[in-house]
Design a protein around this motif. Structure first.
Motif, PDB file in Angstrom:
ATOM      1  N   LEU A 184       0.823  -1.210   0.000  1.00 32.49           N
ATOM      2  CA  LEU A 184       0.000   0.000   0.000  1.00 32.49           C
ATOM      3  C   LEU A 184       0.856   1.259   0.000  1.00 32.49           C
ATOM      4  CD1 LEU A 184      -2.911  -0.919   2.414  1.00 32.49           C
ATOM      5  CD2 LEU A 184      -3.004  -0.627  -0.056  1.00 32.49           C
ATOM      6  N   ASP A 185       2.022   1.199   0.658  1.00 27.27           N
ATOM      7  CA  ASP A 185       2.917   2.360   0.678  1.00 27.27           C
ATOM      8  C   ASP A 185       3.569   2.597  -0.676  1.00 27.27           C
ATOM      9  OD1 ASP A 185       2.335   2.819   3.317  1.00 27.27           O
ATOM     10  OD2 ASP A 185       4.113   1.769   4.077  1.00 27.27           O
ATOM     11  N   THR A 186       3.787   1.544  -1.432  1.00 24.31           N
ATOM     12  CA  THR A 186       4.511   1.674  -2.704  1.00 24.31           C
ATOM     13  C   THR A 186       3.599   1.626  -3.925  1.00 24.31           C
ATOM     14  OG1 THR A 186       4.906  -0.708  -2.749  1.00 24.31           O
ATOM     15  CG2 THR A 186       6.601   0.673  -1.719  1.00 24.31           C
ATOM     16  N   ILE A 187       2.291   1.716  -3.748  1.00 18.80           N
ATOM     17  CA  ILE A 187       1.370   1.619  -4.883  1.00 18.80           C
ATOM     18  C   ILE A 187       1.561   2.770  -5.868  1.00 18.80           C
ATOM     19  CG2 ILE A 187      -0.543   2.778  -3.704  1.00 18.80           C
ATOM     20  CD1 ILE A 187      -0.967  -0.102  -6.146  1.00 18.80           C
ATOM     21  N   ASP A 188       1.855   3.979  -5.378  1.00 19.34           N
ATOM     22  CA  ASP A 188       2.061   5.118  -6.289  1.00 19.34           C
ATOM     23  C   ASP A 188       3.294   4.911  -7.156  1.00 19.34           C
ATOM     24  OD1 ASP A 188      -0.205   6.424  -5.383  1.00 19.34           O
ATOM     25  OD2 ASP A 188       0.889   7.428  -3.762  1.00 19.34           O
ATOM     26  N   GLU A 189       4.377   4.389  -6.553  1.00 19.26           N
ATOM     27  CA  GLU A 189       5.590   4.121  -7.331  1.00 19.26           C
ATOM     28  C   GLU A 189       5.334   3.026  -8.366  1.00 19.26           C
ATOM     29  OE1 GLU A 189       5.642   4.215  -3.964  1.00 19.26           O
ATOM     30  OE2 GLU A 189       6.828   6.006  -3.568  1.00 19.26           O
TER      31      GLU A 189
END
Length: 144
Positions: free
Chosen positions: A69-74
């Motif tokens: 969830l923390d890296t979904i934008d990347e």
């Protein structure tokens, strides 16, 4: 032998699951992972033990989900870059067969016949091109 509607429903469900969980050639990711942020498990993997389901425990799974969830934008940004590169490859492969042809004044050419310029009685046997026409002047970029 035909399938009745009760026998087809599980098949449609499985096909839908497979479609959502198959990575695309353009992105290398599954549509489900781009929306949710993590890979999905098909129901069969929950019943039949696989390495992916057996090697997970609750604590590491929760950590992995939080990290996803923390890296979904990347992940989505990298997929956008992959999509642009894929579109450029497709455009390049398509355009390598295109040959630019310039006409000169005095050349003969054909004009595409449109539905409003053909005889409706001809039907599908109507000619696709009209002409030949002699080019008298160039009107602009590729227009004569």
């Amino acid at each position: 032998m035909g399938l009745n509607s009760l026998e087809r429903e599980p098949l449609n469900f499985v096909l839908h699951e497979v479609d959502r969980n198959t990575s695309t050639s353009a992105t290398g990711k599954t549509p489900f992972s781009l929306v949710i942020g993590t890979e999905a498990m098909i129901p069969t993997e929950m019943v039949i033990p696989t390495a992916r389901s057996c090697l997970q425990n609750r604590e590491t799974n929760n950590q992995d989900l939080a990290n996803d969830l923390d890296t979904i934008d990347e992940l989505r940004d990298s997929v956008r870059i992959c999509m642009v590169a894929y579109q450029q490859r497709i455009t390049k492969s398509y355009n390598k067969n295109v040959r630019v042809r310039r006409f000169q004044v005095g050349d003969l050419g054909l004009r595409k016949a449109f539905q409003n310029t053909t005889d409706p009685k001809d039907g599908k046997l109507a000619p696709n091109w009209e002409g030949p026409y002699k080019i008298e002047a160039e009107a602009g970029k590729g227009a004569y």
